[in-house]
Design a protein around this motif. Structure first.
Motif, PDB file in Angstrom:
ATOM      1  N   ASN A 144      47.415  34.293  35.740  1.00 30.61           N
ATOM      2  CA  ASN A 144      45.997  34.317  35.399  1.00 30.61           C
ATOM      3  C   ASN A 144      45.707  35.588  34.606  1.00 30.61           C
ATOM      4  OD1 ASN A 144      43.226  34.314  35.212  1.00 30.61           O
ATOM      5  ND2 ASN A 144      42.849  34.036  37.400  1.00 30.61           N
ATOM      6  N   GLU A 146      43.077  36.767  33.559  1.00 28.24           N
ATOM      7  CA  GLU A 146      41.820  37.419  33.918  1.00 28.24           C
ATOM      8  C   GLU A 146      41.962  38.312  35.150  1.00 28.24           C
ATOM      9  OE1 GLU A 146      38.735  34.547  34.245  1.00 28.24           O
ATOM     10  OE2 GLU A 146      38.931  33.868  32.165  1.00 28.24           O
ATOM     11  N   GLU A 147      43.085  38.185  35.865  1.00 22.87           N
ATOM     12  CA  GLU A 147      43.337  39.039  37.023  1.00 22.87           C
ATOM     13  C   GLU A 147      43.774  40.429  36.550  1.00 22.87           C
ATOM     14  OE1 GLU A 147      43.121  38.574  40.298  1.00 22.87           O
ATOM     15  OE2 GLU A 147      42.640  36.442  40.390  1.00 22.87           O
TER      16      GLU A 147
END
Length: 326
Positions: A144, A146-147
């Motif tokens: 991910n 966005e992590e």
């Protein structure tokens, strides 16, 4: 002919022993002559000193394409172990250059020189991010973007993308994602500094999870995968998932030192990484404990080794077999 990049590191040096024990002809890429002595010590540890002289040493750097072209002559298989491990944000540019650009150079040379198969050594840091209800990470867990990730994790993930590009261009590729690797020969580098810290009397522990593996298992799994018909797959190489508290106490017991006895909760580790940042700012020293490391110290997610165990019938060593006084 086999080429090993990063041959003077922990994984690379133990891999050389394994390959030469199997009578393989090996080229070993190195940057500095002084590092070669450490490799010789590893061969002595394995009682294989006579094999050390059979190594074909080639001076080069994965970020220097002309030196790689010399190293790749007559090579048919490549183990790419070279990488920079750092969690200091100031090393971002160097991490990108070595881990991503360096891997791209290795992949390009593999394609240009007709290499049959590449084994790329990645890291569990490059694995995906579990969803809220998941407690275990597998090879299929999705990354991910966005992590929050460390620069090291981002560049190791980027390096994997370069390896998969090689697969798309016709190169056979396997990737291994080892956990925290322990083994003889480099006591003041990498994960082995954890042992040194406990031996010096480290008092703090957290209740997160650490995924560990012996360097012997890492190299054995790499060789087994390269000798198989498997291509286009990645494998988590982790022997055990342990609580950090349990692991640190085990080290202290094994080496006869005081056991860590102060629980560092999230508030304490949050203060610690800020203090580390301030000290680094004032002294110019490298960061030792960052925000991401503080968060990971409380992460209880486990790494699954089921795939490699089932795929090649692999058995892992227990910590008692390789974390021992020598």
């Amino acid at each position: 002919m086999i080429l090993v990049t990063g041959a003077t590191g922990l994984v690379g040096s133990h891999l050389l022993v394994q390959l030469l024990q199997e009578n393989e002809e090996v080229k070993a890429l190195f940057r500095s002559e002084k590092q070669i002595e450490k490799v010789k010590n590893v061969f002595s540890f394995h009682n294989q000193t006579a094999l050390f002289d059979k190594i074909n040493w080639v001076k080069g750097d994965i970020t220097d394409i002309p030196s790689l072209e010399n190293a790749f002559e007559n090579v048919t298989y490549v183990y790419h172990c070279a990488a920079l491990i750092s969690f200091d944000p100031s090393d971002e540019d160097q991490l990108r250059k070595i881990n991503i650009e360096g891997t791209a150079n290795v992949v390009n040379c593999c394609i240009d020189f007709g290499v049959k198969k590449l084994c790329h050594v990645s890291s569990i840091a490059a694995l995906g991010n579990p969803k809220e209800h998941e407690t275990t990470i597998t090879e299929e867990t999705e990354w991910n973007p966005e992590e929050l990730h460390s620069d090291y994790a981002i560049t190791k993930y980027g390096a994997e993308m370069e390896a998969w590009r090689g697969l798309q261009e016709g190169l056979e590729v396997v990737i291994v994602n080892p956990g925290v690797i322990f083994g003889y020969g480099f006591p003041n580098q990498g994960s082995n500094t954890i042992i040194q810290s406990v031996k010096r009397g480290q008092r703090f522990f957290t209740k997160g999870t650490i995924s560990i593996v012996s360097v012997n298992d890492v190299v054995k799994s790499m060789v087994a995968l390269m000798n198989s018909s498997i291509s286009g797959e990645k494998f988590i190489v982790v022997g055990e998932n342990l609580s950090i508290e349990h692991f640190l106490v085990f080290i202290a017991t094994t080496f006869g030192t005081k056991k860590p006895n102060i629980y560092a909760n999230k508030t304490l580790t949050a203060i610690a990484w800020r203090m580390d940042w301030l000290l680094s700012l004032l002294t110019g020293n490298k960061r030792k404990f960052t925000k991401i490391l503080a968060q990971s110290a409380h992460d209880t997610t486990a790494m699954s080794n089921e795939k490699i165990v089932e795929k090649i019938d692999f058995t892992f060593e227990k910590k008692e077999q390789y974390i021992i006084p020598v």
